[in-house]
Design a protein around this motif. Structure first.
Motif, mmCIF file in Angstrom:
data_model
loop_
_atom_site.group_PDB
_atom_site.id
_atom_site.type_symbol
_atom_site.label_atom_id
_atom_site.label_comp_id
_atom_site.label_asym_id
_atom_site.label_seq_id
_atom_site.Cartn_x
_atom_site.Cartn_y
_atom_site.Cartn_z
ATOM 1 N N ALA A 123 -0.812 -4.526 10.277
ATOM 2 C CA ALA A 123 0.629 -4.463 10.007
ATOM 3 C C ALA A 123 1.446 -4.858 11.221
ATOM 4 O O ALA A 123 2.478 -5.525 11.089
ATOM 5 C CB ALA A 123 1.011 -3.053 9.556
ATOM 6 N N VAL A 124 1.012 -4.463 12.414
ATOM 7 C CA VAL A 124 1.792 -4.783 13.618
ATOM 8 C C VAL A 124 1.405 -6.123 14.222
ATOM 9 O O VAL A 124 1.890 -6.484 15.285
ATOM 10 C CB VAL A 124 1.683 -3.658 14.681
ATOM 11 C CG1 VAL A 124 2.310 -2.377 14.165
ATOM 12 C CG2 VAL A 124 0.238 -3.418 15.111
ATOM 13 N N THR A 167 -7.791 -3.559 10.854
ATOM 14 C CA THR A 167 -7.561 -2.384 10.020
ATOM 15 C C THR A 167 -6.088 -2.381 9.631
ATOM 16 O O THR A 167 -5.275 -3.093 10.226
ATOM 17 C CB THR A 167 -7.949 -1.107 10.774
ATOM 18 O OG1 THR A 167 -7.289 -1.096 12.054
ATOM 19 C CG2 THR A 167 -9.455 -1.027 10.997
ATOM 20 N N LEU A 168 -5.707 -1.579 8.635
ATOM 21 C CA LEU A 168 -4.395 -1.769 8.017
ATOM 22 C C LEU A 168 -3.221 -1.519 8.968
ATOM 23 O O LEU A 168 -2.240 -2.262 8.946
ATOM 24 C CB LEU A 168 -4.274 -0.905 6.769
ATOM 25 C CG LEU A 168 -5.183 -1.320 5.611
ATOM 26 C CD1 LEU A 168 -4.973 -0.414 4.396
ATOM 27 C CD2 LEU A 168 -4.962 -2.774 5.229
ATOM 28 N N THR A 175 9.917 6.091 13.033
ATOM 29 C CA THR A 175 8.725 5.814 12.236
ATOM 30 C C THR A 175 8.331 4.336 12.223
ATOM 31 O O THR A 175 7.356 3.970 11.566
ATOM 32 C CB THR A 175 8.943 6.244 10.777
ATOM 33 O OG1 THR A 175 10.052 5.517 10.233
ATOM 34 C CG2 THR A 175 9.227 7.742 10.682
ATOM 35 N N ARG A 176 9.059 3.481 12.917
ATOM 36 C CA ARG A 176 8.805 2.047 12.817
ATOM 37 C C ARG A 176 8.313 1.483 14.160
ATOM 38 O O ARG A 176 8.407 2.146 15.206
ATOM 39 C CB ARG A 176 10.062 1.302 12.366
ATOM 40 C CG ARG A 176 10.591 1.774 11.020
ATOM 41 C CD ARG A 176 11.762 0.927 10.564
ATOM 42 N NE ARG A 176 11.331 -0.435 10.191
ATOM 43 C CZ ARG A 176 12.176 -1.429 9.948
ATOM 44 N NH1 ARG A 176 13.489 -1.255 10.079
ATOM 45 N NH2 ARG A 176 11.725 -2.625 9.598
ATOM 46 N N ARG A 211 -0.580 -8.200 2.808
ATOM 47 C CA ARG A 211 0.784 -7.758 3.053
ATOM 48 C C ARG A 211 1.227 -6.611 2.133
ATOM 49 O O ARG A 211 1.900 -5.679 2.584
ATOM 50 C CB ARG A 211 1.755 -8.927 2.964
ATOM 51 C CG ARG A 211 3.139 -8.608 3.515
ATOM 52 C CD ARG A 211 4.025 -9.841 3.547
ATOM 53 N NE ARG A 211 3.558 -10.841 4.493
ATOM 54 C CZ ARG A 211 3.831 -10.798 5.795
ATOM 55 N NH1 ARG A 211 4.551 -9.814 6.294
ATOM 56 N NH2 ARG A 211 3.386 -11.746 6.598
ATOM 57 N N PRO A 212 0.884 -6.616 0.834
ATOM 58 C CA PRO A 212 1.328 -5.503 -0.026
ATOM 59 C C PRO A 212 0.801 -4.134 0.407
ATOM 60 O O PRO A 212 1.358 -3.102 0.012
ATOM 61 C CB PRO A 212 0.782 -5.894 -1.403
ATOM 62 C CG PRO A 212 0.644 -7.376 -1.354
ATOM 63 C CD PRO A 212 0.233 -7.674 0.053
ATOM 64 N N LEU A 213 -0.245 -4.113 1.193
ATOM 65 C CA LEU A 213 -0.842 -2.851 1.638
ATOM 66 C C LEU A 213 -0.255 -2.337 2.949
ATOM 67 O O LEU A 213 -0.583 -1.219 3.364
ATOM 68 C CB LEU A 213 -2.354 -3.022 1.835
ATOM 69 C CG LEU A 213 -3.166 -3.546 0.649
ATOM 70 C CD1 LEU A 213 -4.624 -3.689 1.056
ATOM 71 C CD2 LEU A 213 -3.033 -2.618 -0.552
ATOM 72 N N LEU A 214 0.587 -3.128 3.595
ATOM 73 C CA LEU A 214 0.953 -2.854 4.982
ATOM 74 C C LEU A 214 2.334 -2.241 5.123
ATOM 75 O O LEU A 214 3.243 -2.529 4.348
ATOM 76 C CB LEU A 214 0.898 -4.148 5.799
ATOM 77 C CG LEU A 214 -0.417 -4.931 5.726
ATOM 78 C CD1 LEU A 214 -0.319 -6.216 6.531
ATOM 79 C CD2 LEU A 214 -1.582 -4.083 6.194
ATOM 80 N N MET A 215 2.480 -1.406 6.170
ATOM 81 C CA MET A 215 3.790 -0.826 6.467
ATOM 82 C C MET A 215 4.730 -1.911 6.976
ATOM 83 O O MET A 215 4.307 -2.947 7.506
ATOM 84 C CB MET A 215 3.657 0.288 7.500
ATOM 85 C CG MET A 215 3.156 -0.154 8.849
ATOM 86 S SD MET A 215 2.992 1.229 9.998
ATOM 87 C CE MET A 215 2.135 0.462 11.360
#
Length: 475
Positions: free
Chosen positions: A151-152, A146-147, A133-134, A163-167
């Motif tokens: 994130a990547v 986009t989120l 999953t990572r 950052r608080p919204l990201l995987m």
């Protein structure tokens, strides 16, 4: 301009800047030049955010769109199809590195990255490995805003606020050759940097879906560059560890690095290739994710199994955008022809006027686009070379049609200028005064012009950049 600031909110912009830095409304574009409503012209040295390949208002792409709009402007791509969408997918899969046989359309680069991330995750779920999953990404990387794409990525300017919204992702030190030791080659440093990726894969492979990279050039990350051997080693390691490789070729694809796709220089094929920007020659939003048959087959099953890839955009496979992309590919596959004449410059433009009039009737060499680009790349290197010894230039680096000049406070230590000083903005403003659109990334001045640019226009870009750099570093 007054109407604009009353109603619009522009991207990647602190709108308050425009109290002192007026917006520039553009009336039209021709070739490598833009013209505002006062008749002032600007050489588009950054290809309008890296999308324009063959110049503005190219007659062949114009003609293709005029024909297409009279036949089909759009149709739902779920359950329906059309000729431009089919033909473009056929051609992209023929041109792409071996093994990429399936094409999924999206609307823009960030959306393409989202598609690739979701497809990789979903593939492992469909094949009985839901623990994967990572994602692994490189430091200083950028893949969109986009989120999922954010994130990547790893450029703090874009990412930190959200950052608080990201995987959570695994970020490893990248092969950015700006950090190599004195006398160390790009290849040696890239090989040395790969040890970080190897260690991350050894430790995390069981939980990782994919590694995502920008091949050869981290464009939004200040045009930092690395050697193709890193991609070769990465492909081998992903194979060993059972992890997908996502190549984000959104900015570097379609000839920017010297080959049609950057991955070709490493002799590899990724599991997913994300394309956008230059795909339509800068005309319309379109993205494509190319992937392998084995990945497609993992989703191909009876409806009741719920294995289908349920991802869509309203304008998926838009016929107009696909037709623009086909016309753009035609320009790669056939010979370059004479550059169409452009309207004369207004009086009083000095050096810009002289160059423009000289180049308006200049024909490009009758040669393949990529070989012509190699000639233009050499012209860029020669034009920028005088800056090598500048006391505030740490490095001039180049990959194909991308050249970057790194400004620093101290050349010996590579100490950067404080970002708050906005030295690059001085270069930008000087460029506009002189009729050249330069849009530095922080303190990195770069050239990424359309492929129809002439050697004289390249020399103008460099001349104006040098003047701007002198002004920006004068204190």
């Amino acid at each position: 301009m007054e109407r604009d600031v009353r109603v619009l909110w522009h991207p990647c912009t602190q709108m308050k800047d425009h109290e002192q830095l007026p917006l520039i409304p553009i009336r039209r574009g021709r070739g490598a030049w833009l013209e505002d409503f006062d008749g002032k012209r600007y050489l588009d040295a950054v290809s309008s955010w890296w999308v324009n390949l063959f110049g503005h208002s190219h007659p062949d792409i114009n003609a293709a769109l005029k024909d297409q709009v009279d036949n089909l402007e759009h149709v739902i791509f779920g359950g329906f199809s059309h000729q431009p969408g089919i033909e473009l997918a056929e051609r992209l899969t023929r041109l792409a590195p071996s093994g990429l046989t399936r094409c999924f359309y999206a609307d823009n680069g960030s959306a393409a990255v989202e598609v690739a991330l979701k497809m990789s995750f979903h593939y492992w779920r469909n094949t009985g490995k839901p623990q994967k999953t990572r994602y692994i990404t490189l430091s200083n990387s950028y893949h969109g805003e986009t989120l999922g794409a954010l994130a990547v990525g790893d450029v703090a300017l874009y990412k930190e606020t959200y950052r608080p919204l990201l995987m959570d992702v695994i970020t490893v030190p990248g092969p950015d050759c700006y950090h190599r030791e004195a006398g160390e080659s790009w290849e040696a440093y890239s090989r040395r940097a790969f040890t970080h990726m190897e260690q991350a894969l050894e430790r995390h492979a069981q939980e990782v879906c994919a590694v995502i990279v920008e091949p050869l050039v981290q464009c939004a990350g200040a045009m930092r560059m690395y050697h193709p051997v890193y991609l070769t080693l990465l492909r081998q390691a992903c194979n060993r560890h059972g992890v997908h490789l996502i190549a984000d070729e959104i900015a570097v694809g379609f000839g920017r690095t010297g080959t049609l796709f950057a991955c070709e220089q490493a002799g590899i094929a990724p599991d997913f290739m994300c394309l956008s920007k230059g795909l339509t020659g800068g005309y319309l939003p379109l993205a494509a994710v190319l992937t392998r048959e084995v990945i497609y087959q993992a989703f191909y099953d009876d409806y009741a199994t719920l294995k289908a890839f349920l991802h869509s955009h309203s304008y998926t496979g838009n016929p107009l955008a696909c037709r623009a992309a086909l016309a753009t590919l035609d320009l790669f596959e056939f010979q370059l022809t004479d550059r169409p004449p452009e309207p004369p410059l207004p009086q009083g433009e000095g050096r810009v006027r002289e160059l423009k009039e000289a180049s308006a009737t200049m024909a490009h060499p009758t040669s393949n686009v990529l070989s012509n680009n190699r000639h233009l790349s050499r012209c860029m290197a020669e034009a920028a070379a005088p800056l090598q010894d500048h006391p505030h230039v740490a490095e001039i680096r180049q990959t194909g049609m991308i050249l970057a000049i790194e400004l620093v406070k101290d050349k010996a230590t590579k100490e950067p200028y404080p970002w708050q000083e906005r030295r690059g903005l001085t270069v930008y403003r000087h460029g506009l005064e002189r009729g050249v659109l330069l849009r530095p990334l922080g303190n990195v001045v770069y050239f990424m012009p359309p492929y129809i640019v002439t050697p004289d226009e390249i020399r103008l870009m460099a001349e104006v950049a040098m003047e701007g750099i002198e002004s920006a570093t004068a204190d």
